[in-house]
Write a protein that holds these residues in place. Structure first.
Motif, mmCIF file in Angstrom:
data_model
loop_
_atom_site.group_PDB
_atom_site.id
_atom_site.type_symbol
_atom_site.label_atom_id
_atom_site.label_comp_id
_atom_site.label_asym_id
_atom_site.label_seq_id
_atom_site.Cartn_x
_atom_site.Cartn_y
_atom_site.Cartn_z
ATOM 1 N N ARG A 31 0.784 -1.237 0.000
ATOM 2 C CA ARG A 31 0.000 0.000 0.000
ATOM 3 C C ARG A 31 0.815 1.287 0.000
ATOM 4 O O ARG A 31 0.291 2.342 -0.328
ATOM 5 N N VAL A 32 2.050 1.203 0.379
ATOM 6 C CA VAL A 32 2.867 2.414 0.508
ATOM 7 C C VAL A 32 3.932 2.426 -0.589
ATOM 8 O O VAL A 32 4.623 1.437 -0.813
ATOM 9 N N ASP A 33 4.045 3.563 -1.248
ATOM 10 C CA ASP A 33 5.047 3.728 -2.297
ATOM 11 C C ASP A 33 6.374 4.115 -1.644
ATOM 12 O O ASP A 33 6.664 5.295 -1.437
ATOM 13 N N ALA A 34 7.127 3.095 -1.261
ATOM 14 C CA ALA A 34 8.409 3.316 -0.596
ATOM 15 C C ALA A 34 9.288 2.098 -0.834
ATOM 16 O O ALA A 34 8.833 1.071 -1.323
ATOM 17 N N LEU A 35 10.528 2.244 -0.464
ATOM 18 C CA LEU A 35 11.495 1.152 -0.555
ATOM 19 C C LEU A 35 11.365 0.294 0.705
ATOM 20 O O LEU A 35 11.390 0.816 1.821
ATOM 21 N N PHE A 36 11.186 -1.024 0.546
ATOM 22 C CA PHE A 36 11.043 -1.950 1.665
ATOM 23 C C PHE A 36 12.137 -3.011 1.593
ATOM 24 O O PHE A 36 12.360 -3.598 0.532
ATOM 25 N N VAL A 37 12.786 -3.268 2.730
ATOM 26 C CA VAL A 37 13.798 -4.323 2.824
ATOM 27 C C VAL A 37 13.527 -5.100 4.110
ATOM 28 O O VAL A 37 13.610 -4.539 5.206
ATOM 29 N N ARG A 70 24.520 -2.368 0.154
ATOM 30 C CA ARG A 70 24.584 -3.008 -1.176
ATOM 31 C C ARG A 70 23.184 -3.290 -1.712
ATOM 32 O O ARG A 70 22.905 -3.078 -2.891
ATOM 33 N N ILE A 71 22.310 -3.777 -0.850
ATOM 34 C CA ILE A 71 20.935 -4.067 -1.268
ATOM 35 C C ILE A 71 20.206 -2.785 -1.655
ATOM 36 O O ILE A 71 19.525 -2.732 -2.684
ATOM 37 N N LEU A 72 20.367 -1.748 -0.863
ATOM 38 C CA LEU A 72 19.696 -0.475 -1.158
ATOM 39 C C LEU A 72 20.150 0.085 -2.503
ATOM 40 O O LEU A 72 19.336 0.584 -3.287
ATOM 41 N N ILE A 73 21.427 -0.023 -2.781
ATOM 42 C CA ILE A 73 21.952 0.465 -4.060
ATOM 43 C C ILE A 73 21.358 -0.348 -5.208
ATOM 44 O O ILE A 73 20.915 0.212 -6.213
ATOM 45 N N ARG A 74 21.315 -1.678 -5.054
ATOM 46 C CA ARG A 74 20.707 -2.521 -6.096
ATOM 47 C C ARG A 74 19.240 -2.182 -6.320
ATOM 48 O O ARG A 74 18.731 -2.278 -7.429
ATOM 49 N N LYS A 75 18.555 -1.778 -5.256
ATOM 50 C CA LYS A 75 17.134 -1.440 -5.373
ATOM 51 C C LYS A 75 16.902 -0.001 -5.854
ATOM 52 O O LYS A 75 15.774 0.437 -5.949
ATOM 53 N N GLY A 76 17.979 0.720 -6.125
ATOM 54 C CA GLY A 76 17.857 2.051 -6.692
ATOM 55 C C GLY A 76 17.891 3.198 -5.709
ATOM 56 O O GLY A 76 17.555 4.331 -6.056
ATOM 57 N N PHE A 77 18.312 2.956 -4.492
ATOM 58 C CA PHE A 77 18.427 4.042 -3.516
ATOM 59 C C PHE A 77 19.470 5.041 -3.991
ATOM 60 O O PHE A 77 20.543 4.668 -4.455
ATOM 61 N N ASP A 78 19.166 6.309 -3.915
ATOM 62 C CA ASP A 78 20.018 7.370 -4.435
ATOM 63 C C ASP A 78 21.168 7.670 -3.470
ATOM 64 O O ASP A 78 21.062 8.535 -2.612
ATOM 65 N N THR A 79 22.268 6.958 -3.622
ATOM 66 C CA THR A 79 23.404 7.154 -2.726
ATOM 67 C C THR A 79 24.159 8.443 -3.021
ATOM 68 O O THR A 79 24.847 8.962 -2.151
ATOM 69 N N ASP A 80 24.037 8.983 -4.232
ATOM 70 C CA ASP A 80 24.730 10.229 -4.553
ATOM 71 C C ASP A 80 24.291 11.366 -3.639
ATOM 72 O O ASP A 80 25.058 12.272 -3.332
ATOM 73 N N ARG A 81 23.074 11.307 -3.206
ATOM 74 C CA ARG A 81 22.534 12.342 -2.316
ATOM 75 C C ARG A 81 23.319 12.411 -1.011
ATOM 76 O O ARG A 81 23.334 13.419 -0.331
#
Length: 117
Positions: A31-37, A70-81
């Motif tokens: 239901r929520v538009d967010a990154l889940f791990v 590593r997982i967050l980066i693979r899932k598209g988390f914006d590490t450049d920020r």
């Protein structure tokens, strides 16, 4: 971003009984538009030493964080920020804080053992 950290033993059993994943975590993720791990979904986030069954030890937290990153980066988390000078400064400060806190725990535990003898 939502991250489900590991738990084990009676703590995990209580969590599973009280808040079954399929009824809570999975519904929220739908239901929520967010990154889940969730740690159970990634072999690299399982098998850690949890001294009190719900918190990572200091050494394990470092390894867990590396694997989570590593997982967050693979899932598209914006590490450049988070690569600027201010982010690096905050990271260094948090590392010093963790080191000082760990040393404080070690000193306190030594003192307790010494006083109990």
């Amino acid at each position: 971003m939502f991250v489900r950290f590991p738990s084990a033993g009676p703590v995990r059993a209580m969590e599973q009984d009280s808040w079954p994943r399929r009824k809570y975590w999975d519904v929220l993720a739908e239901r929520v538009d967010a990154l889940f791990v969730h740690y159970e979904d990634y072999p690299s986030l399982k098998g850690y030493r949890l001294p009190d069954e719900s918190h990572l030890s200091f050494d394990e937290a470092v390894r867990f964080t590396r694997n989570l990153t590593r997982i967050l980066i693979r899932k598209g988390f914006d590490t450049d920020r988070y690569r600027g000078e201010e982010a690096q400064r905050q990271f260094q400060l948090s590392g010093r804080f963790a080191e000082n806190r760990t040393q404080g725990h070690r000193n306190r535990n030594k003192s307790r053992r010494k006083n109990s003898l």
